[in-house]
Motif scaffolding. Structure first.
Motif, PDB file in Angstrom:
ATOM      1  N   ARG A   1       0.615  -1.185  -0.105  1.00  0.00           N
ATOM      2  CA  ARG A   1      -0.109   0.507  -0.150  1.00  0.00           C
ATOM      3  C   ARG A   1       1.128   1.118  -0.203  1.00  0.00           C
ATOM      4  NH1 ARG A   1      -1.674  -3.435   3.585  1.00  0.00           N
ATOM      5  NH2 ARG A   1      -1.568  -1.834   5.246  1.00  0.00           N
TER       6      ARG A   1
ATOM      7  N   TRP B   1       0.350   4.310  -2.247  1.00  0.00           N
ATOM      8  CA  TRP B   1      -0.022   5.519  -2.963  1.00  0.00           C
ATOM      9  C   TRP B   1      -0.086   5.870  -1.363  1.00  0.00           C
ATOM     10  CZ3 TRP B   1      -3.760   6.197  -6.150  1.00  0.00           C
ATOM     11  CH2 TRP B   1      -4.001   5.616  -6.954  1.00  0.00           C
TER      12      TRP B   1
ATOM     13  N   GLN C   1      -0.898   9.128  -1.189  1.00  0.00           N
ATOM     14  CA  GLN C   1      -1.524   9.517  -0.579  1.00  0.00           C
ATOM     15  C   GLN C   1      -2.647   9.084  -1.413  1.00  0.00           C
ATOM     16  OE1 GLN C   1      -1.915  12.751   0.649  1.00  0.00           O
ATOM     17  NE2 GLN C   1       0.194  12.750   1.204  1.00  0.00           N
ATOM     18  N   PRO C   2      -3.654   8.311   0.076  1.00  0.00           N
ATOM     19  CA  PRO C   2      -4.763   7.463  -0.261  1.00  0.00           C
ATOM     20  C   PRO C   2      -5.883   7.725  -1.915  1.00  0.00           C
ATOM     21  CG  PRO C   2      -4.136   7.581   2.081  1.00  0.00           C
ATOM     22  CD  PRO C   2      -3.803   8.536   1.150  1.00  0.00           C
TER      23      PRO C   2
ATOM     24  N   ARG D   1      -9.288   9.056  -3.574  1.00  0.00           N
ATOM     25  CA  ARG D   1     -10.356   9.934  -2.815  1.00  0.00           C
ATOM     26  C   ARG D   1     -11.971   8.784  -3.199  1.00  0.00           C
ATOM     27  NH1 ARG D   1     -10.909  14.533  -6.527  1.00  0.00           N
ATOM     28  NH2 ARG D   1      -9.588  13.407  -7.452  1.00  0.00           N
TER      29      ARG D   1
ATOM     30  N   LEU E   1      -8.380  -2.182   2.354  1.00  0.00           N
ATOM     31  CA  LEU E   1      -8.502  -0.748   2.077  1.00  0.00           C
ATOM     32  C   LEU E   1      -9.305   0.018   3.056  1.00  0.00           C
ATOM     33  CD1 LEU E   1      -8.057  -1.299  -1.360  1.00  0.00           C
ATOM     34  CD2 LEU E   1      -5.403  -1.214   0.462  1.00  0.00           C
ATOM     35  N   SER E   2     -10.456  -0.191   3.395  1.00  0.00           N
ATOM     36  CA  SER E   2     -11.549   0.784   4.516  1.00  0.00           C
ATOM     37  C   SER E   2     -11.200   0.723   5.594  1.00  0.00           C
ATOM     38  CB  SER E   2     -13.022   0.364   4.268  1.00  0.00           C
ATOM     39  OG  SER E   2     -13.003  -1.212   4.838  1.00  0.00           O
TER      40      SER E   2
ATOM     41  N   HIS F   1      -7.459   0.883   6.140  1.00  0.00           N
ATOM     42  CA  HIS F   1      -6.162   1.742   5.716  1.00  0.00           C
ATOM     43  C   HIS F   1      -6.681   2.985   4.876  1.00  0.00           C
ATOM     44  CE1 HIS F   1      -2.948  -1.311   7.767  1.00  0.00           C
ATOM     45  NE2 HIS F   1      -3.952  -1.779   7.082  1.00  0.00           N
ATOM     46  N   TRP F   2      -7.529   3.065   4.327  1.00  0.00           N
ATOM     47  CA  TRP F   2      -7.675   4.510   4.057  1.00  0.00           C
ATOM     48  C   TRP F   2      -9.460   4.982   4.489  1.00  0.00           C
ATOM     49  CZ3 TRP F   2      -6.440   2.293  -1.807  1.00  0.00           C
ATOM     50  CH2 TRP F   2      -5.892   2.436  -2.113  1.00  0.00           C
TER      51      TRP F   2
ATOM     52  N   THR G   1     -11.776   7.254   2.558  1.00  0.00           N
ATOM     53  CA  THR G   1     -11.818   7.254   0.669  1.00  0.00           C
ATOM     54  C   THR G   1     -13.340   6.171   0.539  1.00  0.00           C
ATOM     55  OG1 THR G   1      -9.644   6.596   0.693  1.00  0.00           O
ATOM     56  CG2 THR G   1     -10.977   5.471  -1.703  1.00  0.00           C
TER      57      THR G   1
END
Length: 460
Positions: A184, A187, A189-190, A192, A210-211, A213-214, A217
């Motif tokens: 990851r 990236w 910058q996560p 949007r 991912l939800s 860690h970001w 988003t």
């Protein structure tokens, strides 16, 4: 008996077969060449995740590596935590620990039995089957063995049709979601907004990880029907009987439309619910699949596969609750549609979708492909598979479900369904056998295949 055997693949199927062979006290010593492909031996992709969010989709009591030791995984887990129950859904990382521990134990036991194991941390580049054995080629080295077993797992994922070269080159279309999850940091910058293509169990893993860690988003998940996998109940259920009558009726009329009618009727009559009916068919799936003519298999793939896999491959209830929370918070939206094309647009990508004849356009910062296992040997860059196909040593399943094989794992060397011929010294185990067995990717099926294949390899 095959004394010299090459096992090609580094995942759970290969590890299970290796351990099954080394557990046996055969009359003669074995020499095993294990080509692990450079990956972490035994774990493979499925159990290589380090995330505690990625759970097994089968209860702990049903995940033993060995058919003859049904409590194997549960005993392993309870040594660290006696409070673990057989009905729990444990992290896949923990199961990877179990696989590695069992392989280490099997290697020690095999040495005590006089067996020799050569672990080769590379992939096999080519196989040359012959009448009395197989030559395995890796780089400039070649080794002669009595038998070879393909235990490759899923093939490398390939981009869906319609994805432009520019989208792939931009890095904003991800073909391999597991590589993204492992790195990851690529990236900083996560993004949007992220589009996930597919709504199966792989998509579930991606969305959960991912939800977390970001946290800022938002995600849009797209599939043909827009439905998530069904969830297991908190308590395990079992059918009132073994569904013998249902199975017999299905075998009497091998027709997909008729089978769906029988299943609907059975779930209406069965007091324990549809989950119990679906689970009761699991031991019979290979036999039922074998009854279906090719045109009926194709019909199943076109019209019923998505529905069957939703109810057959279920997610743990706590995972369902986490996804429900994402939707409730407005961070996850599910949409129905088929992806037609993906291309670069400014600093992101644009997707063109079709649903019920209506075109839709969707912009995203990142698109992640999560469409499940790739087993289509006709469209793969995998070096060994390509070599075997090019030299007509194997034949592709016409529906893209791996290779043609006998039910005992012998690989067929031509595509003649009426009178197929097979190699006496080349076998497969696991996902490459989906065209022959259909259910051939989960541990309950893998361990049975490993046991039967070990019986064949060690038979006098």
């Amino acid at each position: 008996m095959f004394r010299r055997v090459a096992i090609i693949g580094g995942g759970a199927a290969a590890a299970t077969l290796l351990s099954e062979l080394l557990e046996r006290q055969s009359p003669q010593s074995l020499h095993l060449d294990w080509y692990t492909g450079g990956e972490a031996s035994a774990r493979g992709v499925a159990y290589g995740t380090a995330s505690e969010r990625h759970l097994l989709n089968v209860r702990a009591a049903s995940m033993s590596m060995f058919a003859g030791k049904p409590r194997g995984f549960l005993d392993f887990a309870q040594r660290d935590d006696p409070a673990i129950a057989g009905t729990d859904f444990l992290p896949r990382r923990r199961y990877g620990d179990y696989l590695e521990a069992e392989v280490a134990r099997a290697l020690q036991q095999g040495k005590a039995h006089g067996h020799d194991v050569n672990i080769i941390p590379f992939a096999a580049d080519a196989l040359v089957p012959e009448r009395d054995g197989v030559t395995v080629i890796h780089g400039e080295e070649s080794r002669r063995v009595d038998a070879a077993v393909l235990a490759l797992g899923a093939l490398p994922p390939q981009p869906l049709p319609g994805v432009s070269a520019a989208a792939l080159d931009s890095g904003r279309y991800v073909v391999d979601p597991w590589r993204l999850l492992a790195d990851r940091a690529a990236w900083p910058q996560p993004p949007r907004n992220v589009v996930v293509l597919g709504l199966g169990l792989t998509a579930v893993d991606v969305l959960l990880e991912l939800s977390a860690h970001w946290p800022q988003t938002t995600f849009t998940a797209i599939s043909r029907h827009g439905l998530l996998p069904e969830a297991h109940l908190h308590a395990a259920s079992a059918p009132a009987d073994d569904s013998a009558g249902l199975v017999e009726a299905m075998r009497d009329t091998p027709d997909i439309r008729h089978w769906l009618h029988l299943l609907r009727e059975a779930t209406t009559q069965e007091g324990s619910g549809w989950r119990a009916i679906v689970d009761s068919l699991r031991p019979h799936s290979a036999g039922l699949w074998a009854e279906l003519p090719l045109e009926q298999r194709a019909r199943f793939m076109r019209h019923a596969r998505w529905a069957w896999e939703r109810v057959r491959h279920r997610m743990p209830p706590q995972i369902r609750d986490a996804l429900t929370a994402l939707e409730r918070d407005g961070r996850l939206q599910r949409r129905r549609g088929r992806m037609q094309s993906v291309d670069v647009a400014g600093d992101g990508v644009v997707l063109h979708l079709d649903h019920a004849g209506h075109s839709q356009t969707l912009a995203a910062d990142l698109v992640i492909q999560t469409v499940g296992l790739n087993t289509d040997v006709r469209r793969t860059p995998h070096r060994l598979i390509s070599q075997l196909l090019t030299n007509a040593h194997i034949a592709a399943d016409p529906l893209g479900l791996g290779v043609l094989a006998d039910t005992d794992g012998h690989l067929q060397r031509d595509g003649t369904r009426e009178a197929p011929t097979h190699w006496a010294h080349v076998f497969a185990i696991g996902s490459l056998l989906r065209g022959t067995l259909w259910e051939s990717t989960a541990m309950p099926e893998i361990r049975q295949q490993a046991r039967h294949l070990a019986d064949q390899l060690l038979a006098p």
